[in-house]
Design an enzyme around this catalytic site. Structure first.
Site, PDB file in Angstrom:
ATOM      1  N   GLU A   8      51.988   7.690  34.706  1.00 12.44           N
ATOM      2  CA  GLU A   8      51.661   8.485  36.090  1.00 12.44           C
ATOM      3  C   GLU A   8      51.454   7.575  37.069  1.00 12.44           C
ATOM      4  O   GLU A   8      50.342   6.921  36.669  1.00 12.44           O
ATOM      5  CB  GLU A   8      50.854   9.744  35.723  1.00 12.44           C
ATOM      6  N   CYS A  32      50.470  16.694  40.301  1.00 13.62           N
ATOM      7  CA  CYS A  32      50.637  16.467  38.912  1.00 13.62           C
ATOM      8  C   CYS A  32      52.079  16.631  38.386  1.00 13.62           C
ATOM      9  O   CYS A  32      52.525  16.307  37.431  1.00 13.62           O
ATOM     10  CB  CYS A  32      49.697  17.611  38.168  1.00 13.62           C
ATOM     11  N   GLY A  43      29.087  16.638  41.304  1.00 11.50           N
ATOM     12  CA  GLY A  43      28.501  15.769  40.875  1.00 11.50           C
ATOM     13  C   GLY A  43      29.669  15.027  40.119  1.00 11.50           C
ATOM     14  O   GLY A  43      30.899  15.449  40.047  1.00 11.50           O
ATOM     15  N   GLY A  97      31.883  13.322  36.829  1.00 10.44           N
ATOM     16  CA  GLY A  97      32.703  13.912  35.784  1.00 10.44           C
ATOM     17  C   GLY A  97      31.622  13.538  34.515  1.00 10.44           C
ATOM     18  O   GLY A  97      31.388  14.205  33.697  1.00 10.44           O
ATOM     19  N   LYS A 135      32.764  22.972  39.442  1.00 10.80           N
ATOM     20  CA  LYS A 135      32.621  21.612  39.592  1.00 10.80           C
ATOM     21  C   LYS A 135      33.665  20.970  40.136  1.00 10.80           C
ATOM     22  O   LYS A 135      34.597  20.590  39.693  1.00 10.80           O
ATOM     23  CB  LYS A 135      31.978  20.696  38.281  1.00 10.80           C
ATOM     24  N   VAL A 187      27.776  15.428  35.282  1.00 11.40           N
ATOM     25  CA  VAL A 187      27.931  17.044  35.611  1.00 11.40           C
ATOM     26  C   VAL A 187      29.037  17.618  34.617  1.00 11.40           C
ATOM     27  O   VAL A 187      28.938  18.570  33.939  1.00 11.40           O
ATOM     28  CB  VAL A 187      28.066  17.597  37.032  1.00 11.40           C
ATOM     29  N   GLY A 188      30.146  16.711  34.714  1.00 12.50           N
ATOM     30  CA  GLY A 188      31.375  17.353  33.961  1.00 12.50           C
ATOM     31  C   GLY A 188      31.028  17.507  32.533  1.00 12.50           C
ATOM     32  O   GLY A 188      31.279  18.709  31.762  1.00 12.50           O
ATOM     33  N   GLU A 204      44.717  21.090  32.054  1.00  9.94           N
ATOM     34  CA  GLU A 204      45.771  20.874  32.922  1.00  9.94           C
ATOM     35  C   GLU A 204      45.796  19.380  32.976  1.00  9.94           C
ATOM     36  O   GLU A 204      44.704  19.265  34.071  1.00  9.94           O
ATOM     37  CB  GLU A 204      45.785  21.897  34.094  1.00  9.94           C
TER      38      GLU A 204
HETATM   39  P1  NAD Z   1      40.051  12.791  37.134  1.00 13.20           P
HETATM   40  O1  NAD Z   1      40.295  12.994  35.620  1.00 13.20           O
HETATM   41  O2  NAD Z   1      39.555  11.757  37.582  1.00 13.20           O
HETATM   42  O3  NAD Z   1      38.986  14.114  37.578  1.00 13.20           O
HETATM   43  C1  NAD Z   1      39.251  15.460  37.491  1.00 13.20           C
HETATM   44  C2  NAD Z   1      37.940  16.007  37.191  1.00 13.20           C
HETATM   45  O4  NAD Z   1      37.374  15.684  35.997  1.00 13.20           O
HETATM   46  C3  NAD Z   1      36.780  15.581  38.428  1.00 13.20           C
HETATM   47  O5  NAD Z   1      36.214  16.762  38.683  1.00 13.20           O
HETATM   48  C4  NAD Z   1      36.058  14.974  37.590  1.00 13.20           C
HETATM   49  O6  NAD Z   1      34.687  14.610  37.940  1.00 13.20           O
HETATM   50  C5  NAD Z   1      36.178  15.315  36.261  1.00 13.20           C
HETATM   51  N1  NAD Z   1      35.811  14.491  35.057  1.00 13.20           N
HETATM   52  C6  NAD Z   1      36.122  13.212  34.919  1.00 13.20           C
HETATM   53  N2  NAD Z   1      35.712  12.747  33.782  1.00 13.20           N
HETATM   54  C7  NAD Z   1      35.108  13.825  33.005  1.00 13.20           C
HETATM   55  C8  NAD Z   1      34.297  13.929  31.926  1.00 13.20           C
HETATM   56  N3  NAD Z   1      34.216  12.829  31.167  1.00 13.20           N
HETATM   57  N4  NAD Z   1      33.807  15.059  31.513  1.00 13.20           N
HETATM   58  C9  NAD Z   1      34.147  16.055  32.377  1.00 13.20           C
HETATM   59  N5  NAD Z   1      34.953  16.372  33.570  1.00 13.20           N
HETATM   60  C10 NAD Z   1      35.228  14.841  33.771  1.00 13.20           C
HETATM   61  O7  NAD Z   1      41.325  13.464  37.793  1.00 13.20           O
HETATM   62  P2  NAD Z   1      41.646  12.937  39.550  1.00 13.20           P
HETATM   63  O8  NAD Z   1      41.627  11.821  39.674  1.00 13.20           O
HETATM   64  O9  NAD Z   1      40.689  13.865  40.416  1.00 13.20           O
HETATM   65  O10 NAD Z   1      43.111  13.932  39.686  1.00 13.20           O
HETATM   66  C11 NAD Z   1      44.150  13.441  39.420  1.00 13.20           C
HETATM   67  C12 NAD Z   1      44.603  13.368  37.805  1.00 13.20           C
HETATM   68  O11 NAD Z   1      44.780  15.207  37.575  1.00 13.20           O
HETATM   69  C13 NAD Z   1      46.107  13.337  37.571  1.00 13.20           C
HETATM   70  O12 NAD Z   1      46.349  12.700  36.372  1.00 13.20           O
HETATM   71  C14 NAD Z   1      46.777  14.481  37.641  1.00 13.20           C
HETATM   72  O13 NAD Z   1      48.096  14.543  36.998  1.00 13.20           O
HETATM   73  C15 NAD Z   1      45.889  15.695  37.026  1.00 13.20           C
HETATM   74  N6  NAD Z   1      46.396  16.904  37.641  1.00 13.20           N
HETATM   75  C16 NAD Z   1      46.608  17.789  36.761  1.00 13.20           C
HETATM   76  C17 NAD Z   1      47.228  19.001  37.298  1.00 13.20           C
HETATM   77  C18 NAD Z   1      47.803  20.050  36.267  1.00 13.20           C
HETATM   78  O14 NAD Z   1      47.609  21.248  36.576  1.00 13.20           O
HETATM   79  N7  NAD Z   1      48.184  19.796  35.095  1.00 13.20           N
HETATM   80  C19 NAD Z   1      47.055  19.292  38.478  1.00 13.20           C
HETATM   81  C20 NAD Z   1      46.546  18.252  39.440  1.00 13.20           C
HETATM   82  C21 NAD Z   1      46.160  17.038  39.082  1.00 13.20           C
END
Ligand code: NAD
Length: 472
Positions: free
Chosen positions: A379, A279, A201, A203, A170, A206-207, A245
């Site tokens: 962040e 990140c 989809g 989060g 996803k 679908v997440g 992560e």
């Molecule tokens: P986000 O948390 O908004 O979304 C990440 C993914 O999680 C998306 O696919 C989203 O649809 C899904 N998601 C969101 N809510 C969910 C839920 N309740 N259940 C299941 N899935 C869900 O993050 P973003 O804005 O896409 O990315 C930025 C964030 O990601 C930053 O905080 C960054 O630090 C972190 N990040 C971490 C790493 C790492 O390796 N540690 C790498 C890159 C980004």
């Protein structure tokens, strides 16, 4: 205009039972780049069932056979890497050079390394009268963010496939388009039906359906700490393996005696990669208090040199941030930092000169940042660096460790021994010593609220295995 109306499930392109529309905007032009269909809970059920069905055959293949299949996937991705890089640039806004040099070669290398190292990870180890071995954990839900979407998705997909797991991928709803191309490439490479499935989809729908699904054995998320909490909670009902992560607020610690200019410029350059949407960004620069003003000035001068603009222009070093929402978040963080008393040295919330279209943010440097303020703790995920002065080495370590995160970091010192001594006191998953470079075979992941588990190298492969012990 790109238009995807089907999901990839069980080796076929299928119309979702619960179709929705995701409109993808090119952040550099603010124009619609394309549409992607999104699925719903019943599409998740269908994809998980396909992955379960494919699991016995895929996991029981010989290691050599599976290695060939994963290497074939890598070769197919390599053949279409130019197309993939251009799509990632259009979707994320990252300069084409970044997409070409990192965002596509990284995933190809990941597939090859995982293919080559899986057999050793799965080999039995004798322990007294036991043989202990690792086996594929089952069906993996791989949930990726938008900032390095292919790279971070592949950090999960490559090791999972290599050890014999099957996958439901996803991608982020902000950047779903590259995932359709990836599924097409996987299909053309001959990966068996059901081994890799794609459900796009939100989060929330679908997440969460994947995280809570009884047919999913491992849920692996890269995303925000807030999403990590929700995924862990959704997964708890079925006691599955959870790999997270998450966010970071990493510190670059410059010790007295280090080459200040080199250390500060290296920190700025690492912090602002991908317009700060990384990140592992070293978004806090910790320097001895006596040189903090000088360090902030060096940082500002380096930040001011960045060429911002069209990500397709080879001269461009920084593109826009990914979306209008993200730009608003970054601007709000800048405003808050000013209200909290930090000194704006360069940048700010105004659009960069000549860039009124596109979600651009000026490279921004703050000095005199209180480590307990929001800018010192939270962040930003944009091109914003916080310069913080410290009094003693012990203070530097305390400030570096004084956030809820622990993902990455750096130490610059007069020599590696001094830097290593301080690095070993940092509660964080990785530290670059005096400008050390990224190693795709070393583990990557966080302490504290930066996550659970490790990606890359043999540690990344182990995340997708279970352990069985046979007694003789
Ligand atoms: P986000 O948390 O908004 O979304 C990440 C993914 O999680 C998306 O696919 C989203 O649809 C899904 N998601 C969101 N809510 C969910 C839920 N309740 N259940 C299941 N899935 C869900 O993050 P973003 O804005 O896409 O990315 C930025 C964030 O990601 C930053 O905080 C960054 O630090 C972190 N990040 C971490 C790493 C790492 O390796 N540690 C790498 C890159 C980004």
């Amino acid at each position: 205009m790109i238009n995807h109306s089907t999901l990839y499930i069980d080796g076929k392109w299928v119309v979702p039972a619960e179709p929705g529309d995701i409109t993808v905007i090119n952040p550099a032009t603010e124009q619609i780049l394309g549409h992607a269909v999104s699925g719903g809970v019943s599409d998740v059920d269908r994809a998980v069932a396909a992955a379960r069905e494919a699991f016995p055959g895929w996991s029981q293949r010989s290691a050599a056979d599976r290695r060939e299949a994963v290497l074939g996937f890598a070769a197919a991705l390599e053949r279409r890497s130019g197309e993939m890089a251009e799509l990632l640039t259009a979707e994320v806004g990252a300069p084409l050079s970044l997409a070409r040099d990192r965002q596509v070669p990284g995933p190809i290398a990941q597939l090859r390394l995982a293919a080559d190292n899986a057999e050793a990870v799965l080999a039995a180890v004798p322990v007294g009268n036991s043989q202990v071995f690792r086996a594929a954990a089952g069906v993996v839900a791989a949930i990726a963010p938008w900032n390095f979407p292919l790279l971070l998705g592949m950090n999960k997909i490559a090791p999972a496939l290599a050890v014999g797991c099957t996958v439901v991928f996803k991608p982020s709803e902000v950047t779903p388009l590259h995932a359709f191309l990836l599924a097409e490439i996987a299909h053309d490479s001959g990966l068996p039906a059901g081994v890799l499935n794609l459900v796009t989809g939100s989060g929330a729908v679908v997440g969460e359906a994947l995280a809570g699904h009884p047919g999913v054995d491992v849920v692996s998320l890269t995303g925000s700490t807030a999403a990590g909490r929700k995924v862990a909670a959704a997964a708890a009902g079925t006691i599955k393996k959870v790999h997270l992560e998450l966010g970071g607020k990493s510190a670059s610690v410059v010790l007295a005696g280090a080459d200040l200019r080199m250390a500060v410029e290296a920190t700025v350059e690492q912090c602002f990669i991908n317009s700060g949407q990384t990140c592992l960004a070293w978004s806090r620069l910790l320097v001895p208090a006596g040189v903090a003003s000088e360090a902030a000035q060096i940082a500002a001068t380096r930040a001011d040199r960045y060429v911002l603009g069209d990500p397709l222009d080879p001269a461009t070093e920084l593109g826009p941030v990914v979306s209008v929402t993200q730009r608003a978040r970054v601007r709000a963080a800048i405003d808050r930092a000013i209200r909290d008393g930090a000194r704006l040295v360069t940048g700010g919330t105004a659009a960069p000169d000549g860039l009124n279209t596109g979600y651009y943010v000026r490279p921004t440097v703050f000095a005199d940042v209180d480590p307990r303020s929001d800018l010192g703790q939270e962040e930003v995920f944009g091109p914003v660096l916080a310069v913080i002065g410290y009094n003693t080495e012990a203070d530097a370590v305390a400030i570096a460790n004084g956030t809820p995160y622990g993902l990455h970091g750096a130490v610059f010192a007069a020599n590696n021994d001094q830097a290593t001594r301080v690095a070993r006191q940092l509660r964080t998953g990785a530290v670059d010593i005096n400008g050390g470079t990224l190693n795709l075979e070393a583990p990557f992941g966080g302490y504290k609220q930066s996550g659970v588990g490790r990606e890359l190298g043999r540690w990344g492969l182990e995340e997708y295995t279970e352990i069985t012990s046979l007694q003789y």
